[in-house]
Design an enzyme around this catalytic site. Sequence first.
Site, short mmCIF file in Angstrom:
data_model
loop_
_atom_site.label_atom_id
_atom_site.label_comp_id
_atom_site.label_asym_id
_atom_site.label_seq_id
_atom_site.Cartn_x
_atom_site.Cartn_y
_atom_site.Cartn_z
N LYS A 36 3.91 -15.29 3.12
CA LYS A 36 4.15 -16.07 1.91
C LYS A 36 5.66 -16.29 1.85
CE LYS A 36 2.78 -18.00 -1.95
NZ LYS A 36 1.97 -19.24 -1.96
N ASP A 94 -2.04 -18.54 1.31
CA ASP A 94 -3.00 -19.30 0.50
C ASP A 94 -3.65 -20.39 1.34
OD1 ASP A 94 -0.46 -20.42 0.59
OD2 ASP A 94 -0.43 -21.08 -1.50
N ASP A 97 -5.97 -7.22 4.31
CA ASP A 97 -7.12 -6.64 3.61
C ASP A 97 -7.98 -7.77 3.06
OD1 ASP A 97 -8.73 -4.66 2.32
OD2 ASP A 97 -7.70 -5.13 0.44
N ASP A 100 -11.79 -9.55 4.71
CA ASP A 100 -13.08 -9.64 4.00
C ASP A 100 -13.58 -11.08 4.02
OD1 ASP A 100 -12.98 -6.93 3.32
OD2 ASP A 100 -13.69 -7.29 1.28
N TYR A 118 0.81 -1.21 0.00
CA TYR A 118 0.00 0.00 0.00
C TYR A 118 0.85 1.26 0.00
CZ TYR A 118 -4.52 -2.26 0.91
OH TYR A 118 -5.68 -2.97 0.81
C1 IPM Z 1 -10.23 -1.63 3.95
C2 IPM Z 1 -10.50 -1.08 2.58
C3 IPM Z 1 -9.37 -0.11 2.23
C4 IPM Z 1 -8.09 -0.91 2.23
C5 IPM Z 1 -9.56 0.62 0.88
C6 IPM Z 1 -10.85 1.42 0.88
C7 IPM Z 1 -8.40 1.48 0.54
O1 IPM Z 1 -10.65 -2.10 1.66
O2 IPM Z 1 -10.15 -0.83 4.92
O3 IPM Z 1 -10.13 -2.84 4.07
O4 IPM Z 1 -7.77 -1.59 1.25
O5 IPM Z 1 -7.38 -0.86 3.25
MG MG Z 2 -10.65 -4.04 2.49
#
Ligand code: IPM
Ligand code: MG
Length: 361
Positions: free
Chosen positions: A195, A227, A251, A255, A146
């Site tokens: 990784k 993975d 990240d 999710d 990032y």
């Molecule tokens: C998160 C989001 C952010 C990230 C985006 C909006 C830049 O996906 O907070 O997980 O990737 O960190």
């Molecule tokens: Mg995210």
Amino acid sequence: MNMNIACISGDGIGPEIVAEAKKVLDKVSSVYGHEISYTDVLMGGCSIDVNGVPLTDETIEICKNSDAVLMGSIGGNTSTSPWYKLEPSKRPEAGLLKLRKSLNLFANLRPAVLYPQLRGACPLKEEISAAGFDMLIMRELTGGLYFGERKTYEENGMMKAVDTLTYTEEEIRRIAVKGFEIAKVRRGKVTSVDKANVLDSSRLWRKIVNEVAEDYPDVEVEHMLVDNCAMQLVKDPAQFDVILTENMFGDILSDEASMVTGSIGMLASASMNDTSFGLYEPSHGSAPDIAGLNVANPLATIISAAMMLKYSFGLHTESEAIEKAISSVLDQGYRTGDIMSEGMKKVSCSEMGDLVVANIK
Ligand code: IPM
Ligand code: MG
């Protein structure tokens, strides 16, 4: 206690979910005798519309001068919103990344818990969800891909793009310490995800995590390739206590972890520096498709506000009062659309906020 909170409602469903979290914080403050003041600031697309940039120095200053930051969500539809015609450094997400960096919020805590009441919304097989799970993803937030150097250029008539994954020993050490500290007061297990079979940055990550582990003899440490971790999260999520990982892996895995809890609408987060200062936001995005419809799930933001009370202000009883209220509301069968299942009562975003408020004792 006096709490001075900077408030970033942001874009999409942001203003709706933040309004509900504020209602809940106000109720807690009145019950427990605290004073909360909010300073609303712009960040993301709404700041682009007003200021031409996603984050101003003024917003950074106000956040720095507050005790904590409460945030909704930022960004719009990346295919249709005019914000995404701007150069990358002027887009909404660039504001969030700059804010994280400016406030040195290197530790991102994302708890993924399967509420027993929401087991029906869990997409995993019943024999897996029956075990339940309660994990915390400790994601490094101000390094890695990032923030490494990036560029797009032409070489020998061919377009080329480069992103750089960099970590220093120090960056790894400080997040590892956070991971082990929190594991100590949880179930005492750290799964460090990397990784290391391919990446140098991961090999350094593993080495430093092992060094830090020596200071925590009571915490079990294991290393898992990313993975494999993605697979284990759907195969046996109950095995995880603290998942410690770098920015990009965190990240993606967070999710995934949120989805196995039933909905990303339940996943809160705290982003901390090395003091008690933090920025609290749901892990989900701004959901532009449902913005303004009053149907979003405000619970991730409300849980984030509860994390704020606990981590930034040390108000454990107040934080638990919010968690208990959420649990009662779920027990009573109320659900927003994203966590709706047969036989339950569907409510709007603001009704969900009101229900949590009404259940705070
Ligand atoms: C998160 C989001 C952010 C990230 C985006 C909006 C830049 O996906 O907070 O997980 O990737 O960190
Ligand atoms: Mg995210």
